[in-house]
Design an enzyme around this catalytic site. Structure first.
Site, mmCIF file in Angstrom:
data_model
loop_
_atom_site.group_PDB
_atom_site.id
_atom_site.type_symbol
_atom_site.label_atom_id
_atom_site.label_comp_id
_atom_site.label_asym_id
_atom_site.label_seq_id
_atom_site.Cartn_x
_atom_site.Cartn_y
_atom_site.Cartn_z
ATOM 1 N N ASP A 1 2.027 35.635 63.807
ATOM 2 C CA ASP A 1 2.711 35.525 62.525
ATOM 3 C C ASP A 1 4.111 35.074 62.903
ATOM 4 O O ASP A 1 4.898 35.876 63.419
ATOM 5 C CB ASP A 1 2.752 36.873 61.802
ATOM 6 C CG ASP A 1 3.364 36.728 60.424
ATOM 7 O OD1 ASP A 1 4.437 36.097 60.319
ATOM 8 O OD2 ASP A 1 2.787 37.222 59.453
ATOM 9 N N HIS A 2 4.417 33.798 62.703
ATOM 10 C CA HIS A 2 5.639 33.284 63.323
ATOM 11 C C HIS A 2 6.902 33.934 62.759
ATOM 12 O O HIS A 2 7.944 33.903 63.393
ATOM 13 C CB HIS A 2 5.690 31.747 63.287
ATOM 14 C CG HIS A 2 6.079 31.166 61.967
ATOM 15 N ND1 HIS A 2 5.195 31.007 60.941
ATOM 16 C CD2 HIS A 2 7.268 30.705 61.507
ATOM 17 C CE1 HIS A 2 5.820 30.469 59.909
ATOM 18 N NE2 HIS A 2 7.085 30.271 60.221
ATOM 19 N N HIS B 1 3.317 36.737 56.251
ATOM 20 C CA HIS B 1 4.750 36.845 56.530
ATOM 21 C C HIS B 1 5.451 37.904 55.673
ATOM 22 O O HIS B 1 6.212 38.727 56.165
ATOM 23 C CB HIS B 1 5.449 35.497 56.296
ATOM 24 C CG HIS B 1 4.771 34.342 56.958
ATOM 25 N ND1 HIS B 1 4.232 34.422 58.216
ATOM 26 C CD2 HIS B 1 4.540 33.067 56.549
ATOM 27 C CE1 HIS B 1 3.703 33.238 58.547
ATOM 28 N NE2 HIS B 1 3.867 32.404 57.544
#
Ligand code: BG6
Length: 513
Positions: A202-203, A265
């Site tokens: 999950d950047h 996110h």
């Protein structure tokens, strides 16, 4: 299922001491956009910072025929375009380039994996990578399960050749399309890997400012005593984008804002802001606390979905003086699409700390600017003193964590305006990362790739977190199935007017970041 090699405790957690071990990174989907824009530039940046292992290689796995040199040349252009270090450093690039290789195969062809295995063993002998592998799934999600099964079936995980070496896998988003598809993917992963070998990316968790949420809360004594239902009125989490779907219509139209941004996110941001202090800073302790938050959010009933959510879809409008098309006019989007490009939600965390405190989440594309922030809005002080005297109404305190751009933390408080009258005015105390630390923060993918190489999964998501947030999201989607289509909103404004009415009904208003 086999057990991962023991992890060195010094190499796990936010406080880690970090020594990379040898590794070959195998990227599936090596000719795709993600590899070009994010993955290889991040690996180059790590090389620039001297943070890659001594014994290292990158192998691109994709369908198109290509030589090693053609692949390297394409990646050089990609790095020159997307690295945060400009211009590209020829010596760093050359040394990385000689460690880059290309392997052509169909994703479903067993022979291609056997050849890959033989090639990787050859690299082990030549480069001292000792059987350590990091597989990166950067293909279309429909390929994920097939690739995982082929890796298992063709001896690429737990090989006889290097029984003590580490094999890890990074899985790109989207991680499933619903709870049941996420469970299927988790099942396939669990059939081949141990949970400690799995890195669900999950950047947002790789962003410096997101990591700073834990530091702000637990490395400072002044905030935590106020961080609960006694003092907090509500919390707003906003992730606004000025971009539209940018050529990703075929993916996005089957997904929508809720699946694309909220399930992953924004739920991660919410759990970091709301979680209890973990017992240590290591991965499992943090995952345990985050999942408790998600479990305390009760999936909505269809009636609650009508009350607690608003959907929107962008119509034509103007962004920075340029006319932009409506969502339904974008390429590969159905002309009568009901997919939402904007969503606003009100969630409640039913635990001791947060009982009764609404968490408002808002995300949309084609909003006036690209900005992400978390705002903790405190309750108003008793109005007996200043509230009555001041000519302007008292604004309650707010603590705002700016995730991007212009990363920082601001506190809004009331101050007396100089002069004989007793007038108060809100003022801002502002900390900016750029101003205090100067240097540019590393890119999210840099931190995450580095952590996966050293085997630290703290900044990745765990199976139970992913599945619980899908449960919450699935309930909303089910409620929407029997609801009217999303409200249209003109591109370039803050979503449909219904989103304003939605929060105003609670006597509150959206911040304008
Ligand atoms: C991705 C979404 O996960 O995140 C995109 O698929 C979105 O739709 C992007 O634009 C936003 O990421 P960032 O880092 O630019 O805020």
């Amino acid at each position: 299922m086999q057990t991962a090699p023991p992890t060195n405790p010094l190499q796990e957690g936010l406080s880690a001491q970090r020594t990379p071990e040898p590794c070959v990174v195998v990227i599936f989907g090596a000719t795709g956009d993600l590899t070009h824009r994010k993955l290889v530039p991040a690996l180059y940046n790590l090389a620039h910072e001297g943070q890659l292992p001594q014994s290292f290689a990158i192998v691109g796995f994709a369908r198109r025929p290509k030589t090693h040199d053609q692949f390297r040349a394409e990646l050089r252009d990609a790095v020159a375009h997307s690295s945060r270090f400009q211009p590209i450093n020829p010596a760093v690039w050359e040394s990385l380039a000689q460690a880059i290789f290309y392997h052509q195969s169909e994703f479903g062809d067993a022979q291609g994996y056997q050849k890959l295995n033989a090639f990787l063993q050859k690299l082990d002998a030549e480069r001292g990578t000792a059987g350590h592998r990091l597989f990166y799934l950067a293909t279309a999600p429909t390929e994920f399960i097939g690739i995982i099964e082929q890796l298992g079936a063709n001896g690429l995980i737990h090989s006889q050749h290097a029984p003590t070496a580490s094999q890890r896998i990074i899985v790109e988003k989207p991680f499933g399309h619903s709870l049941s598809t996420a469970e299927e993917l988790n099942q396939a992963l669990a059939g081949a890997f141990d949970e400690r070998q799995i890195f669900r990316i999950d950047h947002y968790l790789g962003k410096e400012t997101v990591q700073n949420i834990a530091a702000l809360r637990f490395a400072n004594e002044i905030f935590e005593p106020l961080w609960n239902q006694k003092y907090v009125d509500h919390i707003q989490i906003t992730v606004a984008e000025s971009l539209g779907v940018e050529g990703r219509g075929s993916y996005y139209d089957g997904s929508g804002a809720l699946r694309d941004m909220v399930q992953n996110h924004m739920m991660q941001l919410l759990s970091l802001v709301a979680m209890e202090p973990p017992t240590t800073l290591d991965g499992p302790a943090i995952h345990d606390e985050k999942v408790k938050v998600l479990r305390a959010i009760r999936p909505m009933t269809p009636e609650q979905v009508q009350q607690f959510t608003v959907r929107g879809q962008y119509a034509r409008g103007s962004m920075a003086g340029q006319a932009v098309p409506a969502y339904r006019e974008e390429k590969n989007v159905s002309p009568d699409s009901r997919t939402e490009t904007f969503v606003a939600l009100k969630l409640f965390i039913e635990n001791w700390r947060w009982f009764g405190v609404p968490f408002y989440l808002r995300h949309g594309k084609r909003l006036p600017k690209g900005v992400a922030e978390i705002a903790v809005q405190f309750k108003a002080p008793p109005a007996v003193l200043f509230g009555a005297e001041s000519t302007t109404p008292l604004q309650p305190n707010a603590l705002v964590m700016r995730i991007q751009p212009d990363e920082g933390i601001a506190i809004r408080m009331n101050a007396k305006v100089p002069g004989n009258a007793l007038n108060l005015q809100p003022v801002k105390m502002d900390f900016r990362y750029g101003g205090s630390f100067g240097a540019h923060s590393p890119e999210a993918y840099e931190r995450l790739l580095h952590d996966a190489i050293i085997g630290d999964s703290t900044l990745f998501t765990r199976r139970d977190e992913v599945e619980r947030s899908w449960q919450i999201v699935d309930a909303i989607i089910e409620g929407w199935n029997s609801a009217p289509a999303p409200f249209p909103y003109e591109s370039g404004i803050w979503g449909p007017p219904e989103a304003d009415k939605f929060i105003e009904r609670d006597g509150r208003e959206w911040r304008r970041p």
